[in-house]
Write a protein that holds these residues in place. Structure first.
Motif, PDB file in Angstrom:
ATOM      1  N   GLN A  25      -8.049   2.635 -12.949  1.00  0.00           N
ATOM      2  CA  GLN A  25      -7.857   3.742 -13.886  1.00  0.00           C
ATOM      3  C   GLN A  25      -7.277   3.248 -15.213  1.00  0.00           C
ATOM      4  N   LYS A  26      -6.337   2.325 -15.144  1.00  0.00           N
ATOM      5  CA  LYS A  26      -5.730   1.778 -16.364  1.00  0.00           C
ATOM      6  C   LYS A  26      -6.771   1.005 -17.174  1.00  0.00           C
ATOM      7  N   MET A  27      -7.585   0.206 -16.501  1.00  0.00           N
ATOM      8  CA  MET A  27      -8.614  -0.560 -17.206  1.00  0.00           C
ATOM      9  C   MET A  27      -9.632   0.369 -17.871  1.00  0.00           C
ATOM     10  N   LEU A  28     -10.025   1.413 -17.172  1.00  0.00           N
ATOM     11  CA  LEU A  28     -10.989   2.360 -17.737  1.00  0.00           C
ATOM     12  C   LEU A  28     -10.407   3.116 -18.921  1.00  0.00           C
ATOM     13  N   GLN A  29      -9.132   3.431 -18.859  1.00  0.00           N
ATOM     14  CA  GLN A  29      -8.492   4.148 -19.959  1.00  0.00           C
ATOM     15  C   GLN A  29      -8.314   3.263 -21.184  1.00  0.00           C
ATOM     16  N   GLU A  30      -8.172   1.956 -20.979  1.00  0.00           N
ATOM     17  CA  GLU A  30      -7.965   1.037 -22.103  1.00  0.00           C
ATOM     18  C   GLU A  30      -9.254   0.418 -22.634  1.00  0.00           C
ATOM     19  N   ALA A  31     -10.346   0.577 -21.912  1.00  0.00           N
ATOM     20  CA  ALA A  31     -11.611  -0.071 -22.296  1.00  0.00           C
ATOM     21  C   ALA A  31     -12.191   0.528 -23.571  1.00  0.00           C
ATOM     22  N   GLU A  32     -12.744  -0.334 -24.394  1.00  0.00           N
ATOM     23  CA  GLU A  32     -13.447   0.126 -25.589  1.00  0.00           C
ATOM     24  C   GLU A  32     -14.833   0.644 -25.221  1.00  0.00           C
ATOM     25  N   VAL A  33     -15.413   0.040 -24.191  1.00  0.00           N
ATOM     26  CA  VAL A  33     -16.720   0.469 -23.685  1.00  0.00           C
ATOM     27  C   VAL A  33     -16.640   0.467 -22.170  1.00  0.00           C
ATOM     28  N   CYS A  34     -17.095   1.544 -21.565  1.00  0.00           N
ATOM     29  CA  CYS A  34     -17.159   1.633 -20.116  1.00  0.00           C
ATOM     30  C   CYS A  34     -18.633   1.664 -19.727  1.00  0.00           C
ATOM     31  N   VAL A  35     -19.057   0.711 -18.916  1.00  0.00           N
ATOM     32  CA  VAL A  35     -20.436   0.667 -18.448  1.00  0.00           C
ATOM     33  C   VAL A  35     -20.467   1.281 -17.061  1.00  0.00           C
ATOM     34  N   LEU A  36     -21.159   2.409 -16.944  1.00  0.00           N
ATOM     35  CA  LEU A  36     -21.319   3.061 -15.650  1.00  0.00           C
ATOM     36  C   LEU A  36     -22.644   2.619 -15.058  1.00  0.00           C
ATOM     37  N   ASN A  37     -22.572   1.855 -14.000  1.00  0.00           N
ATOM     38  CA  ASN A  37     -23.758   1.322 -13.344  1.00  0.00           C
ATOM     39  C   ASN A  37     -24.128   2.261 -12.205  1.00  0.00           C
ATOM     40  N   MET A  38     -25.352   2.782 -12.236  1.00  0.00           N
ATOM     41  CA  MET A  38     -25.753   3.746 -11.210  1.00  0.00           C
ATOM     42  C   MET A  38     -27.231   3.627 -10.904  1.00  0.00           C
ATOM     43  N   GLU A  39     -27.622   4.206  -9.784  1.00  0.00           N
ATOM     44  CA  GLU A  39     -29.034   4.251  -9.435  1.00  0.00           C
ATOM     45  C   GLU A  39     -29.702   5.417 -10.155  1.00  0.00           C
ATOM     46  N   GLN A  40     -31.011   5.448 -10.087  1.00  0.00           N
ATOM     47  CA  GLN A  40     -31.827   6.397 -10.833  1.00  0.00           C
ATOM     48  C   GLN A  40     -31.907   7.756 -10.146  1.00  0.00           C
ATOM     49  N   ARG A  41     -30.799   8.444 -10.125  1.00  0.00           N
ATOM     50  CA  ARG A  41     -30.776   9.803  -9.581  1.00  0.00           C
ATOM     51  C   ARG A  41     -30.004  10.665 -10.562  1.00  0.00           C
ATOM     52  N   ALA A  42     -30.586  11.759 -10.960  1.00  0.00           N
ATOM     53  CA  ALA A  42     -29.968  12.627 -11.968  1.00  0.00           C
ATOM     54  C   ALA A  42     -28.602  13.129 -11.531  1.00  0.00           C
ATOM     55  N   GLU A  43     -28.416  13.345 -10.227  1.00  0.00           N
ATOM     56  CA  GLU A  43     -27.150  13.911  -9.794  1.00  0.00           C
ATOM     57  C   GLU A  43     -25.981  12.968 -10.043  1.00  0.00           C
TER      58      GLU A  43
END
Length: 144
Positions: A25-43
């Motif tokens: 959570q701390k790393m995500l809050q301090e990141a300049e860019v967050c890359v969300l890696n996910m599979e190809q599902r709209a949900e």
């Protein structure tokens, strides 16, 4: 440790996986860019928008195991969720890369694969990999 690493490098990537502990959570809050890696599902992308996230920086969506003929194509995801074109990457599904990843040989497989066209799949994979990498670096302020 993270501060020391940041003093040595222009850009630092930290893989938090799907962890939700205090460090992640701390790393995500301090990141300049967050890359969300996910599979190809709209949900999965929809879930991101339905749940509030405390990211300080920009969010880049990286769709893995991408099939260009599926219902949720890159263009459809951009339109449905109003994601800018340069904030969404799509890495085509590649069975050889998936197998190499399972046995820890992904680096060697990429070196063998890039530049060797196998029925047109290598060119598409390489093109999308380079495009997504450039977009992530651009969001981090590094222009190549």
């Amino acid at each position: 440790v993270v501060k020391a690493i940041e003093n040595c490098f222009d850009i630092v990537f930290i893989d938090c996986g799907s962890r939700k502990d205090d460090f992640a959570q701390k790393m995500l809050q301090e990141a300049e860019v967050c890359v969300l890696n996910m599979e190809q599902r709209a949900e999965l992308i929809g879930d991101y928008y339905r749940n509030s996230h405390k990211f300080r920086g920009k969010t880049f969506f990286l769709v893995g195991k991408y099939f260009k003929d599926a219902l949720y194509t890159r263009k459809n995801l951009e339109r449905i969720y109003r994601i800018e074109e340069d904030m969404l990457g799509a890495i085509p599904y590649n069975a050889q890369m998936q197998d190499a990843g399972r046995v820890g040989k992904i680096e060697n497989r990429i070196k063998d694969y890039i530049g060797n066209d196998i029925k047109g799949k290598s060119i598409e994979f390489e093109k999308e990999l380079i495009r997504s990498t450039r977009l992530i670096l651009k969001q981090a302020g590094i222009i190549i």
